[in-house]
Design an enzyme around this catalytic site. Structure first.
Site, PDB file in Angstrom:
ATOM      1  N   GLU A  38       0.934  -1.312  -0.036  1.00  0.00           N
ATOM      2  CA  GLU A  38      -0.056   0.030  -0.048  1.00  0.00           C
ATOM      3  C   GLU A  38       0.598   1.348  -0.037  1.00  0.00           C
ATOM      4  O   GLU A  38       1.913   1.522   0.908  1.00  0.00           O
ATOM      5  CB  GLU A  38      -0.778  -0.157   1.232  1.00  0.00           C
ATOM      6  CG  GLU A  38      -1.691   1.137   1.374  1.00  0.00           C
ATOM      7  CD  GLU A  38      -2.713   1.272   0.358  1.00  0.00           C
ATOM      8  OE1 GLU A  38      -3.219   0.508  -0.250  1.00  0.00           O
ATOM      9  OE2 GLU A  38      -2.817   2.664  -0.134  1.00  0.00           O
ATOM     10  N   THR A  82      -5.783   1.115  -5.538  1.00  0.00           N
ATOM     11  CA  THR A  82      -5.187  -0.142  -5.372  1.00  0.00           C
ATOM     12  C   THR A  82      -6.053  -1.013  -6.371  1.00  0.00           C
ATOM     13  O   THR A  82      -5.294  -1.949  -7.007  1.00  0.00           O
ATOM     14  CB  THR A  82      -5.398  -0.616  -3.983  1.00  0.00           C
ATOM     15  OG1 THR A  82      -4.891   0.336  -3.011  1.00  0.00           O
ATOM     16  CG2 THR A  82      -4.794  -2.045  -3.852  1.00  0.00           C
TER      17      THR A  82
HETATM   18  C1  GP9 Z   1      -8.401  -1.159   0.832  1.00  0.00           C
HETATM   19  C2  GP9 Z   1      -7.177  -1.078   0.108  1.00  0.00           C
HETATM   20  C3  GP9 Z   1      -6.835   0.374  -0.002  1.00  0.00           C
HETATM   21  O1  GP9 Z   1      -8.996  -2.330   0.686  1.00  0.00           O
HETATM   22  O2  GP9 Z   1      -6.765  -1.846  -0.693  1.00  0.00           O
HETATM   23  O3  GP9 Z   1      -7.367   0.907  -1.273  1.00  0.00           O
HETATM   24  P1  GP9 Z   1      -6.702   2.255  -1.707  1.00  0.00           P
HETATM   25  O4  GP9 Z   1      -7.563   3.608  -1.234  1.00  0.00           O
HETATM   26  O5  GP9 Z   1      -5.496   2.440  -1.633  1.00  0.00           O
HETATM   27  O6  GP9 Z   1      -7.265   2.069  -2.985  1.00  0.00           O
END
Ligand code: GP9
Length: 418
Positions: A38, A82
């Site tokens: 992330e 993501t």
């Molecule tokens: C949420 C995580 C984050 O499940 O994958 O998502 P993002 O806000 O980075 O798209």
């Protein structure tokens, strides 16, 4: 509709390398462990804050003889964040110009990595300690060919082991091990981390480096959470070794997208020691780390060529010895020599070997200076060295959109049965 396929196929044949790289099949039948990290941007790698290394573990991988580290690797996401990054990786197609393709086209036919690996006997799963329906993952993962999704309910989440968006990364990896050890091999599994998510909250006791000092609390707090995730990754490597899974696996670590938005450019310019963040710098900040670690290979090195998330699927499948000749995708095997020399961003900006096109300006990639006085490329109606590449980029993005809007892969069948 279906009649568009031939010209798209022709285009794809044109941009793709026909030669197999000499790494083709080097990891045949090995497990693939893919870690989507992330908000991990590339500027933290081999960099310091308050005189301390930010990512000591990842830095050690840069120099590791079993690791390929891609230092000019770009995130190509749009609004789907993501989920867009996942879409790029699994399909080597572009995300859509707006919205999240996970939501809007979750029922399409795809030739995604899990499907192709299933044909080779792989068991495919995802670990992510968030609600399964977030980004419509529960639906989309079925379309991509995943066998099982370990969402939040598969984990024991307590007040103590969670922060911000949920389960802390260290507990996340630790609790995943019992499932991982039960899998029949070979398997493909994807881990999606969570702790390093905006607004980068972290408990004091998990903090091993101090925040930065700037006008942006977001940037300040980013460094300690990045370090925390770096430690979680180090711990996970050890857990894989203890479980006897390490040697028989390829381990990939990739940042999904930026964590620090342009709203924090003032603080970012202070950190990077620049007078200002130009559109060129903004594009360069879309770089995320990509590590491909192949235990025992001894072939690792730093790869400097321009590359992007669109390239991950063919690169990994080829390492695993999976042919992709009849598949339709826009990336290149990053280990082949003859491949297209630019990376398209979703907004039409791009990075080529020599040039960076950003916000309508054409920059020299080596110097970061606009190439001519006016600086403008196509949008300014002035020809620049970026103009011909821009044409290809726009065409390529449109072909990818056509495939998604028309659900065209349903006319293709799977890659090897064609
Ligand atoms: C949420 C995580 C984050 O499940 O994958 O998502 P993002 O806000 O980075 O798209």
């Amino acid at each position: 509709d279906e009649s568009e396929l031939p010209k798209i196929k022709e285009y794809v044949n044109d941009i793709q390398s026909n030669d197999k790289s000499n790494l083709f099949g080097i990891a045949k039948d090995k497990n693939l462990i893919f870690i989507s990290v992330e908000s991990m941007q590339n500027f933290v790698i081999n960099n310091k804050v308050n005189g301390e290394e930010i990512t000591p573990f990842l830095n050690s991988l840069v120099d590791n003889e079993d690791t390929f580290y891609f230092e000019n690797f770009y995130s190509q996401i749009a609004q789907g964040r993501t989920s867009d990054s996942e879409f790029l990786v699994e399909n080597s197609l572009y995300p859509l110009p707006s919205g999240s393709v996970f939501f809007t086209h979750g029922q399409n036919e795809y030739n995604a990595m899990p499907e192709l690996l299933k044909e080779k006997g792989y068991f495919n799963s995802v670990f992510h300690a968030n609600n399964k329906s977030f980004w419509n993952r529960d639906q989309m993962y079925k379309s991509l060919g995943y066998d099982y999704f370990y969402g939040e309910s598969a984990f024991e989440v307590t007040e103590n082991n969670s922060i911000g968006w949920g389960l802390k990364d260290k507990a996340f990896f630790e609790q995943s091990m019992k499932y991982l050890q039960s899998f029949k091999q070979p398997f493909y599994t994807k881990f999606i981390t969570l702790t390093n998510h905006f607004p980068f909250d972290l408990d004091k006791e998990d903090r091993t480096i101090e925040p930065y000092d700037s006008g942006s609390k977001t940037l300040n707090n980013y460094f300690p959470t990045v370090r925390y995730t770096d430690e979680a990754l180090k711990q996970f490597f050890n857990q894989l070794k203890n479980a006897g899974l390490y040697k028989n696996s390829v381990i990939v670590i990739m940042g999904d997208h930026y964590g620090i938005s342009e709203n924090h450019n003032k603080a970012m310019s202070k950190y990077l020691g620049k007078e200002e963040i130009t559109p060129f710098d903004q594009v360069q900040l879309q770089r995320v780390p990509l590590f491909i670690h192949i235990p025992g290979s001894g072939k690792g090195k730093v790869m400097s060529e321009v590359s992007g998330q669109i390239d991950v699927k063919p690169t990994l499948l080829h390492l695993l010895g999976v042919e992709t000749g009849n598949d339709l995708y826009f990336g290149n095997d990053l280990f082949s020599d003859d491949r297209k020399s630019y990376v398209a961003l979703r907004n039409g900006d791009f990075i080529s070997k020599k040039y960076v096109s950003a916000s309508g300006f054409c920059y020299n990639r080596a110097t970061g200076e606009p190439v001519n006085e006016e600086g403008r490329d196509i949008e300014g109606k002035i020809e620049s060295p970026c103009t011909p590449i821009k044409g290809k980029v726009i065409k390529e993005l449109k072909y990818s959109d056509d495939i998604i809007y028309g659900d065209l892969l349903r006319f293709m069948g799977s890659s090897e049965s064609n």
